[in-house]
Design an enzyme around this catalytic site. Structure first.
Site, PDB file in Angstrom:
ATOM      1  N   GLU A 253       0.870  -1.170   0.000  1.00  0.00           N
ATOM      2  CA  GLU A 253       0.000   0.000   0.000  1.00  0.00           C
ATOM      3  C   GLU A 253       0.911   1.226   0.000  1.00  0.00           C
ATOM      4  O   GLU A 253       1.513   1.559   1.015  1.00  0.00           O
ATOM      5  CB  GLU A 253      -0.910  -0.026   1.230  1.00  0.00           C
ATOM      6  N   CYS A 287      -1.726   9.320   2.385  1.00  0.00           N
ATOM      7  CA  CYS A 287      -1.472   8.839   1.023  1.00  0.00           C
ATOM      8  C   CYS A 287      -2.625   9.139   0.075  1.00  0.00           C
ATOM      9  O   CYS A 287      -2.428   9.297  -1.120  1.00  0.00           O
ATOM     10  CB  CYS A 287      -1.183   7.334   1.046  1.00  0.00           C
TER      11      CYS A 287
END
Length: 485
Positions: A253, A287
């Protein structure tokens, strides 16, 4: 703070002990510089001990009734609920999270624990037909064995728990390495929660260390079969390379450069609210944050004026103050890098509608516009409170600009026509996109992950079963096979 010093240890095979490395990781409060704890680093030998403890403990845990495994996670959830005030204080102190951010992180952590509780009972096998007379094909879902988890600093409690809890629920053991800037919230705090919940020794091990001490030991070690990594794409590429060389599965991720698109028929006031939250939550250290805010020229003037006014009104400062909306960045190097990036972009010709300045690790928000199409800042992840406003003419140009990035994690489209938004969203090369909402979302049962440089694989819900179990075929011949010789 005794909370931090009590947890400033390695946790290996059910024992709290100091690391044997020759230097310490110093845990600082990023807002005021207070030293929270000093933790001697774990050595490569101690990483080996952690993996070997996990390897020894895992088979009995895999054989444990899943209802029993579920009970341990239920108790862990109750402990998190009971200790929420002190966990919140830890998030504020260790990573400079605002009160709002701490509440958001703990809420999501509890939701993911609830999902992990259910996950313990969910793996299902199959019986498949065979072309061979008398044969039965059984396909079992079994744990992968030992999982290595490497977590980031921005949402350390949530993002460590997000891999650790499902891996344990599914019958695996775990070795967790938290980020050096958040060794407690991302590491030893979880060890304490699961220890107090009755998790048997060896099933969760936490090693607080650094690549300067252990190199690639965490990745190359023969015991773990899966590495779950959350962090930058630069490090993620290295993790993927080492895992591939060692024939391990990597769940990655990684970073993002999300676009929030405001079409000409959008509710401008609502889009402004969504864009400000999506860019400035946790000072932009997310993110999924909306790095780029793309606005149709038909509404550009109105949107820009309202956006800049709202950003200028944000409260910046001490994260312990409930009124603060933007706290510090995680460390001085990050604060310096963000400030330098803004200065360089303005020097290259961009217009600063707001030009943020650094005060220690606290960086006030910037809003930049007038960027050249080839400006480097448009193509990178900015882990800080910097918004880029980019005008466009029509959907096709919006899609082209949104896709002009090596990343593909999240995004959003604002429009008065939902199906129009969905059509635009389908053209964006990203793992997740949200219509008439922000870009920062994570839900326990919805597949989470990115495309391109934003990662490999998915987490959440059924994706956790894919990530942390494997399939095993056992055939049973009830009759007699006929062999050609």
């Amino acid at each position: 703070m005794s909370f931090f010093t009590d947890l400033a240890h390695q946790y290996i095979d059910g024992e709290w002990r100091p690391g044997k490395g020759s230097w310490d990781i110093i845990d600082f409060n990023p807002y005021n510089g207070e030293k929270l704890a000093s933790i001697p680093v774990a050595t490569a030998d101690e990483v080996d001990q952690a993996y070997r403890a996990a390897e020894r403990a895992q088979p009995a845990w895999a054989d444990t009734n899943p209802y029993t495994r579920r009970g341990v996670l239920e108790k862990a959830l109750r402990i998190v609920e009971e200790r929420e005030p002190e966990i919140s204080e830890a998030i504020v102190a260790e990573l400079g999270g605002t009160r709002l951010k701490a509440g958001f992180e703990i809420h999501l952590a509890k939701e993911f624990l609830r999902e992990a509780i259910q996950l313990a009972l969910r793996p299902a096998g199959q019986i498949l037909p065979s072309p061979t007379e008398g044969k039965e094909n059984r396909v079992y879902r079994v744990p992968v064995g030992v999982v290595g988890v490497i977590s980031p600093f921005n949402f350390p409690f949530l993002l460590s728990l997000k891999s650790v809890a499902p891996a344990l629920a599914l019958g695996n053991a775990v070795v967790l390495k938290p980020h050096q800037n958040t060794p407690v919230c991302g590491g030893t705090l979880l060890a304490k929660v699961f220890e107090d919940a009755g998790l048997p020794a060896g099933l969760l091990n936490v090693v607080v260390t650094d690549i300067a001490e252990i190199g690639d030991t965490l990745l190359e070690h023969p015991v773990p079969q899966v590495i779950s990594f959350t962090g930058s794409d630069k490090v993620g590429r290295h993790v993927a390379t080492v895992c591939a060389a060692n024939l391990k599965r990597a769940v990655l991720e990684l970073g993002g450069n999300s676009a929030l698109i405001v079409l000409d028929d959008a509710d401008v006031d609502y889009a402004v609210d969504a864009a400000v939250f999506s860019r400035y939550i946790h000072a932009g250290q997310v993110c999924m944050a909306a790095n780029r805010i793309l606005v149709d020229r038909a509404v550009e003037k109105e949107f820009t004026e309202k956006f800049v006014a709202k950003v200028a009104s944000l409260r910046v400062g001490d994260p312990a103050d409930p009124a603060t909306q933007i706290g510090p960045l995680i460390n001085s190097s990050q604060a310096d890098a963000v400030s330098k990036l803004v200065d360089q972009t303005v020097e290259a010709g961009a217009t600063a509608l707001l030009h943020g300045r650094a005060d220690g690790n606290v960086v006030s928000p910037s809003v930049l516009t007038g960027l050249a199409a080839d400006s480097p800042v448009l193509h990178q992840e900015i882990f800080g409170p910097v918004a880029l406003l980019v005008p466009f003419d029509g959907e096709d140009e919006a899609v082209r600009i949104a896709n002009d990035t090596p990343y593909g994690l999240s995004g959003a489209v604002h429009t008065g026509n939902i199906e129009r938004g969905v059509r635009v969203g389908q053209r964006i090369h990203t793992g997740m996109i949200h219509i008439n909402d922000g870009t920062v979302h994570d839900e326990p049962i919805v597949p989470f992950g990115g495309e391109k440089a934003s990662g490999l694989g998915r987490l959440n819900g059924e994706s956790m079963i894919e990530a942390f179990t494997t399939q095993k075929w056992i055939s049973v011949q009830h009759g007699r096979s006929r062999f050609p010789f």
